[in-house]
Design a protein around this motif. Structure first.
Motif, short mmCIF file in Angstrom:
data_model
loop_
_atom_site.label_atom_id
_atom_site.label_comp_id
_atom_site.label_asym_id
_atom_site.label_seq_id
_atom_site.Cartn_x
_atom_site.Cartn_y
_atom_site.Cartn_z
N MET A 103 5.07 12.63 9.06
CA MET A 103 5.66 13.33 7.90
C MET A 103 6.84 14.14 8.42
O MET A 103 6.68 15.29 8.84
N SER A 104 8.01 13.55 8.42
CA SER A 104 9.18 14.22 8.97
C SER A 104 9.97 14.88 7.84
O SER A 104 10.57 14.20 7.01
N ASP A 105 9.92 16.22 7.81
CA ASP A 105 10.61 17.00 6.79
C ASP A 105 10.21 16.56 5.37
O ASP A 105 11.06 16.34 4.51
N VAL A 106 8.91 16.45 5.16
CA VAL A 106 8.35 16.04 3.87
C VAL A 106 7.48 17.13 3.28
O VAL A 106 7.54 17.41 2.07
N ILE A 107 6.66 17.78 4.09
CA ILE A 107 5.61 18.66 3.60
C ILE A 107 6.17 19.79 2.74
O ILE A 107 5.51 20.27 1.80
N GLU A 108 7.40 20.23 3.02
CA GLU A 108 7.98 21.34 2.25
C GLU A 108 8.41 20.91 0.84
O GLU A 108 8.74 21.75 0.01
N HIS A 109 8.37 19.59 0.57
CA HIS A 109 8.77 19.07 -0.74
C HIS A 109 7.59 18.82 -1.67
O HIS A 109 7.79 18.74 -2.88
N VAL A 110 6.39 18.64 -1.15
CA VAL A 110 5.29 18.14 -1.96
C VAL A 110 4.67 19.26 -2.80
O VAL A 110 4.71 20.44 -2.43
N ASN A 111 4.08 18.86 -3.92
CA ASN A 111 3.52 19.84 -4.85
C ASN A 111 2.27 20.51 -4.30
O ASN A 111 2.05 21.70 -4.52
N ALA A 112 1.43 19.75 -3.61
CA ALA A 112 0.15 20.27 -3.12
C ALA A 112 0.02 19.92 -1.64
O ALA A 112 -0.59 18.91 -1.29
N PRO A 113 0.57 20.74 -0.75
CA PRO A 113 0.60 20.40 0.67
C PRO A 113 -0.77 20.17 1.29
O PRO A 113 -0.96 19.20 2.04
N PHE A 114 -1.73 21.03 1.00
CA PHE A 114 -3.06 20.85 1.60
C PHE A 114 -3.70 19.56 1.11
O PHE A 114 -4.31 18.82 1.90
N GLN A 115 -3.55 19.26 -0.17
CA GLN A 115 -4.09 18.01 -0.70
C GLN A 115 -3.45 16.81 -0.03
O GLN A 115 -4.12 15.81 0.26
N ALA A 116 -2.13 16.89 0.22
CA ALA A 116 -1.44 15.79 0.89
C ALA A 116 -1.99 15.56 2.30
O ALA A 116 -2.27 14.43 2.70
N ILE A 117 -2.16 16.65 3.05
CA ILE A 117 -2.69 16.52 4.41
C ILE A 117 -4.13 16.02 4.39
O ILE A 117 -4.52 15.16 5.18
N LYS A 118 -4.91 16.53 3.46
CA LYS A 118 -6.30 16.07 3.34
C LYS A 118 -6.37 14.59 3.02
O LYS A 118 -7.15 13.84 3.63
N ASN A 119 -5.53 14.14 2.09
CA ASN A 119 -5.54 12.73 1.72
C ASN A 119 -5.06 11.85 2.87
O ASN A 119 -5.63 10.79 3.14
N LEU A 120 -4.01 12.28 3.55
CA LEU A 120 -3.50 11.48 4.67
C LEU A 120 -4.49 11.44 5.82
O LEU A 120 -4.60 10.43 6.52
N ALA A 121 -5.22 12.54 6.03
CA ALA A 121 -6.21 12.56 7.11
C ALA A 121 -7.27 11.49 6.91
O ALA A 121 -7.83 10.97 7.88
N ARG A 122 -7.54 11.12 5.66
CA ARG A 122 -8.49 10.04 5.38
C ARG A 122 -7.98 8.69 5.87
O ARG A 122 -8.76 7.75 6.00
N HIS A 123 -6.68 8.60 6.08
CA HIS A 123 -6.07 7.35 6.53
C HIS A 123 -5.90 7.29 8.05
O HIS A 123 -5.28 6.35 8.57
N LEU A 124 -6.42 8.26 8.78
CA LEU A 124 -6.31 8.25 10.23
C LEU A 124 -7.46 7.46 10.84
O LEU A 124 -8.62 7.60 10.44
N SER A 125 -7.14 6.65 11.83
CA SER A 125 -8.17 5.99 12.61
C SER A 125 -8.85 7.02 13.50
O SER A 125 -8.33 8.13 13.69
N PRO A 126 -10.03 6.73 14.07
CA PRO A 126 -10.66 7.68 15.00
C PRO A 126 -9.70 8.05 16.13
O PRO A 126 -9.13 7.18 16.78
#
Length: 225
Positions: A103-126
């Motif tokens: 996420m390069s210079d994206v997080i400051e644009h999104v409406n719900a930053p914590f929700q974005a990180i939480k959702n993306l974390a679900r897409h991480l491999s172990p």
């Protein structure tokens, strides 16, 4: 019970002159999700495509999937032969896992930053990593403006500002470890004034890292690396 302790970073901050080398090393041979991939794409084609982060990631990663919420920019990329998915990082369900999410210079644009990180974390491999870069609110230029000016030069589409400690807290809540904190300043060559200011940020940043214009954090999921 509410805790009174202040947050201590689990990673010691470092300073880098070129954050992209760091990013590309993490992406080497990995399955990568690039969030906000079409940002500024109109400025990269046709002459500057080699400087486009998405293009650079594709050159080193084993696979790169790009997503963005901007339909016009996604369509522009498609007209130049680059397929990006029209997805919102806060809600996307890609039904697969990635070794690295950028996420390069994206997080400051999104409406719900914590929700974005939480959702993306679900897409991480172990053991997968989430890499986030964002403008630094303690950048010397912002601090000086806050002290002596009537405005602080906030961009119209930036809705949040973060310290590295905020990502430490979010990582703690989501079970992600803080691996890296990196401060840096891009060299701004749009004008002589901007160039000199970015040079000054780099000079001050050698002594006081939090004077730099931007920073990067890397959060890692549990499991194998």
């Amino acid at each position: 019970m509410q805790r009174s302790e202040v947050v201590t970073l689990n990673a010691n901050p470092v300073v880098l002159s070129d954050p992209f080398v760091f990013m590309l090393n993490l992406a080497n041979g990995k399955r990568v999700l690039n969030v906000g991939a079409s940002g500024g794409v109109e400025h990269y084609f046709p002459r500057h495509v080699d400087t486009w982060l998405h293009h650079r990631l594709k050159k080193v990663a084993s696979e790169v999937v790009g997503i963005d919420i901007d339909a016009e920019s996604v369509a522009f990329a498609a007209r130049h032969g680059v397929k990006l998915l029209l997805e919102d990082c806060e809600t996307c369900q890609l039904d697969r896992a990635f070794d690295l999410i950028v996420m390069s210079d994206v997080i400051e644009h999104v409406n719900a930053p914590f929700q974005a990180i939480k959702n993306l974390a679900r897409h991480l491999s172990p053991g997968g990593r989430l890499l986030i870069t964002t403008p630094n609110p303690t950048h010397y230029g912002l601090v000086v403006r806050a002290w002596f000016s009537s405005h602080t030069h906030v961009y119209y589409d930036h809705v949040s500002a973060f310290l590295p400690e905020h990502f430490q807290v979010m990582g703690n809540r989501l079970g992600l470890s803080m691996n890296d904190v990196v401060f840096f300043s891009h060299l701004d060559t749009r004008s002589m004034s901007n160039h000199m200011k970015s040079r000054l940020a780099r000079l001050l940043g050698r002594l006081l890292p939090r004077c730099h214009g931007s920073f990067m954090v890397v959060l890692q999921a549990k499991g194998r690396t």
